[in-house]
Design a protein around this motif. Structure first.
Motif, mmCIF file in Angstrom:
data_model
loop_
_atom_site.group_PDB
_atom_site.id
_atom_site.type_symbol
_atom_site.label_atom_id
_atom_site.label_comp_id
_atom_site.label_asym_id
_atom_site.label_seq_id
_atom_site.Cartn_x
_atom_site.Cartn_y
_atom_site.Cartn_z
ATOM 1 N N GLY A 9 36.622 44.101 44.933
ATOM 2 C CA GLY A 9 34.791 44.062 45.784
ATOM 3 C C GLY A 9 34.298 44.340 44.899
ATOM 4 N N SER A 10 33.534 45.391 44.489
ATOM 5 C CA SER A 10 32.312 45.303 43.676
ATOM 6 C C SER A 10 32.939 46.090 42.181
ATOM 7 C CB SER A 10 31.457 46.357 44.138
ATOM 8 O OG SER A 10 31.701 47.700 43.956
ATOM 9 N N GLU A 11 34.385 45.647 41.897
ATOM 10 C CA GLU A 11 35.307 46.350 41.227
ATOM 11 C C GLU A 11 35.549 45.487 39.869
ATOM 12 O OE1 GLU A 11 38.378 44.558 43.383
ATOM 13 O OE2 GLU A 11 36.744 46.254 44.451
ATOM 14 N N GLY A 12 35.449 44.135 40.957
ATOM 15 C CA GLY A 12 36.024 42.989 40.096
ATOM 16 C C GLY A 12 35.482 41.861 39.905
ATOM 17 N N ILE A 13 36.435 41.163 40.121
ATOM 18 C CA ILE A 13 35.600 39.165 39.263
ATOM 19 C C ILE A 13 36.942 38.041 40.425
ATOM 20 C CG2 ILE A 13 36.463 38.603 37.157
ATOM 21 C CD1 ILE A 13 34.768 37.645 36.149
ATOM 22 N N VAL A 14 35.934 37.288 40.700
ATOM 23 C CA VAL A 14 36.773 36.212 42.038
ATOM 24 C C VAL A 14 36.925 35.146 40.256
ATOM 25 C CG1 VAL A 14 36.779 34.890 43.475
ATOM 26 C CG2 VAL A 14 36.045 37.096 43.735
ATOM 27 N N GLY A 15 38.109 34.335 39.871
ATOM 28 C CA GLY A 15 37.406 33.707 38.827
ATOM 29 C C GLY A 15 38.606 33.668 38.083
ATOM 30 N N ALA A 16 39.432 35.462 38.117
ATOM 31 C CA ALA A 16 40.004 36.222 36.966
ATOM 32 C C ALA A 16 40.563 35.223 35.975
ATOM 33 C CB ALA A 16 40.333 36.889 37.552
ATOM 34 N N PRO A 17 41.018 34.022 36.372
ATOM 35 C CA PRO A 17 42.423 32.892 35.493
ATOM 36 C C PRO A 17 40.966 33.315 34.322
ATOM 37 C CG PRO A 17 42.951 33.265 37.968
ATOM 38 C CD PRO A 17 41.732 33.518 37.826
ATOM 39 N N LEU A 18 40.413 32.752 34.549
ATOM 40 C CA LEU A 18 39.170 32.443 32.964
ATOM 41 C C LEU A 18 39.937 33.429 32.500
ATOM 42 C CD1 LEU A 18 36.105 31.480 35.587
ATOM 43 C CD2 LEU A 18 37.671 30.041 34.328
ATOM 44 N N VAL A 19 39.969 34.501 32.694
ATOM 45 C CA VAL A 19 40.122 35.564 31.384
ATOM 46 C C VAL A 19 40.867 35.176 31.031
ATOM 47 C CG1 VAL A 19 40.078 37.870 31.114
ATOM 48 C CG2 VAL A 19 38.586 37.691 33.321
ATOM 49 N N LEU A 20 42.378 35.274 31.570
ATOM 50 C CA LEU A 20 43.280 34.394 30.924
ATOM 51 C C LEU A 20 43.549 33.275 30.052
ATOM 52 C CD1 LEU A 20 45.958 35.766 32.390
ATOM 53 C CD2 LEU A 20 44.388 37.166 30.927
ATOM 54 N N GLY A 21 42.101 32.272 29.980
ATOM 55 C CA GLY A 21 41.932 30.978 29.442
ATOM 56 C C GLY A 21 41.978 30.078 30.500
ATOM 57 N N VAL A 22 42.799 30.070 31.861
ATOM 58 C CA VAL A 22 43.563 29.425 32.684
ATOM 59 C C VAL A 22 42.120 28.878 33.065
ATOM 60 C CG1 VAL A 22 45.031 28.817 34.623
ATOM 61 C CG2 VAL A 22 45.731 30.855 32.401
ATOM 62 N N ASP A 23 42.310 26.734 33.725
ATOM 63 C CA ASP A 23 41.034 26.823 34.554
ATOM 64 C C ASP A 23 40.952 26.298 35.936
ATOM 65 O OD1 ASP A 23 39.787 26.805 31.653
ATOM 66 O OD2 ASP A 23 40.503 24.654 30.856
ATOM 67 N N THR A 24 42.783 26.786 36.665
ATOM 68 C CA THR A 24 42.818 26.348 37.363
ATOM 69 C C THR A 24 43.400 27.860 38.801
ATOM 70 O OG1 THR A 24 44.934 26.427 37.322
ATOM 71 C CG2 THR A 24 43.184 24.085 37.563
ATOM 72 N N ALA A 25 43.091 28.017 38.783
ATOM 73 C CA ALA A 25 43.789 29.427 39.982
ATOM 74 C C ALA A 25 44.958 29.107 41.265
ATOM 75 C CB ALA A 25 42.815 29.921 41.453
ATOM 76 N N PRO A 26 45.941 30.239 40.378
ATOM 77 C CA PRO A 26 47.009 29.945 41.973
ATOM 78 C C PRO A 26 46.465 30.255 42.817
ATOM 79 C CG PRO A 26 46.797 31.863 40.067
ATOM 80 C CD PRO A 26 46.047 31.288 40.153
ATOM 81 N N ALA A 27 45.693 30.968 43.161
ATOM 82 C CA ALA A 27 45.412 31.545 44.665
ATOM 83 C C ALA A 27 43.814 31.547 44.934
ATOM 84 C CB ALA A 27 46.221 32.829 44.674
ATOM 85 N N GLY A 28 44.264 31.341 46.099
ATOM 86 C CA GLY A 28 42.960 30.486 46.885
ATOM 87 C C GLY A 28 42.441 32.312 47.478
ATOM 88 N N ALA A 29 40.312 31.944 47.466
ATOM 89 C CA ALA A 29 39.650 33.430 47.156
ATOM 90 C C ALA A 29 39.027 33.183 48.753
ATOM 91 C CB ALA A 29 38.980 32.983 46.241
ATOM 92 N N LEU A 30 39.152 34.036 49.662
ATOM 93 C CA LEU A 30 38.321 34.038 50.747
ATOM 94 C C LEU A 30 37.200 34.870 50.884
ATOM 95 C CD1 LEU A 30 37.673 32.616 53.424
ATOM 96 C CD2 LEU A 30 39.941 33.325 54.532
ATOM 97 N N VAL A 31 36.332 35.119 51.537
ATOM 98 C CA VAL A 31 35.512 35.959 51.768
ATOM 99 C C VAL A 31 35.498 36.965 53.312
ATOM 100 C CG1 VAL A 31 33.252 36.995 52.341
ATOM 101 C CG2 VAL A 31 33.358 35.144 50.341
ATOM 102 N N GLN A 32 36.564 37.677 53.128
ATOM 103 C CA GLN A 32 36.778 38.510 54.351
ATOM 104 C C GLN A 32 35.750 39.465 54.759
ATOM 105 O OE1 GLN A 32 39.675 37.773 56.190
ATOM 106 N NE2 GLN A 32 41.143 38.308 55.682
ATOM 107 N N MET A 33 34.829 39.904 54.320
ATOM 108 C CA MET A 33 33.419 41.079 54.591
ATOM 109 C C MET A 33 32.380 40.672 53.480
ATOM 110 S SD MET A 33 33.798 44.951 53.895
ATOM 111 C CE MET A 33 34.918 45.246 54.309
#
Length: 172
Positions: free
Chosen positions: A76-100
């Motif tokens: 939610g407002s505490e975070g970021i979607v695409g967090a693997p970029l923080v670790l220098g990774v270009d792909t996401a091991p998990a998907g992200a779907l808007v629930q609200m």
């Protein structure tokens, strides 16, 4: 393009930045709507943009071989979607779907990497967020593996309530 004002930002990571560090990001952020069920990230696909969630809630989903999805975390407002970029990774091991449904500030992956590398404050806040996300995913795994359905639902409802921006729980 108009510059986003830090005083109007509802994402807590961005709001916590010193003004100079936020200024590096301001012209790179684009306000976007997050409609219900919008896919923000596909598992194992390149991350092209990151989203600093302002309102609403996004489910982080792990996929089984048969295609079923299991929620492993919420953003939610505490975070970021695409967090693997923080670790220098270009792909996401998990998907992200808007629930609200809600809103976010979107930034391209290349621009994100550049500002991340330039801003010590942004790196510090995002690495702290990664620790919090790791803790949330770990607690979710423990809860899903050891608690009853009712207990798991109670945990999820409280997490969703937090991200919905709700105040105290009403007795009505």
């Amino acid at each position: 393009m108009s510059q986003i004002k830090q005083s109007a930002v509802r994402n807590r990571l961005l709001a916590a930045l010193p003004p100079a560090d936020f200024g590096r990001l301001a012209n790179l952020l684009t306000p976007v709507s997050l409609p219900l069920k919008q896919v923000l990230l596909e598992a194992d696909e390149p991350i092209e943009v990151a989203y600093f969630v302002e309102t609403g809630m996004v489910s982080n989903l792990a996929y089984l071989v048969n295609g079923d999805a299991i929620e492993i975390g919420l953003t939610g407002s505490e975070g970021i979607v695409g967090a693997p970029l923080v670790l220098g990774v270009d792909t996401a091991p998990a998907g992200a779907l808007v629930q609200m449904e809600g809103t976010a500030l979107r930034i391209g992956a290349a621009a994100f990497r550049q500002v991340f590398n330039e801003s010590e404050a942004l790196r510090t806040w995002l690495l702290r967020y990664m620790q919090a996300l790791y803790t949330q995913v770990s607690q979710t795994a423990v809860c899903n593996g050891s608690h009853s359905l009712e207990e798991r639902l109670a945990r999820w409802l409280l997490m969703a309530h937090d991200r919905a921006g709700g105040g105290g729980i009403s007795s009505r």
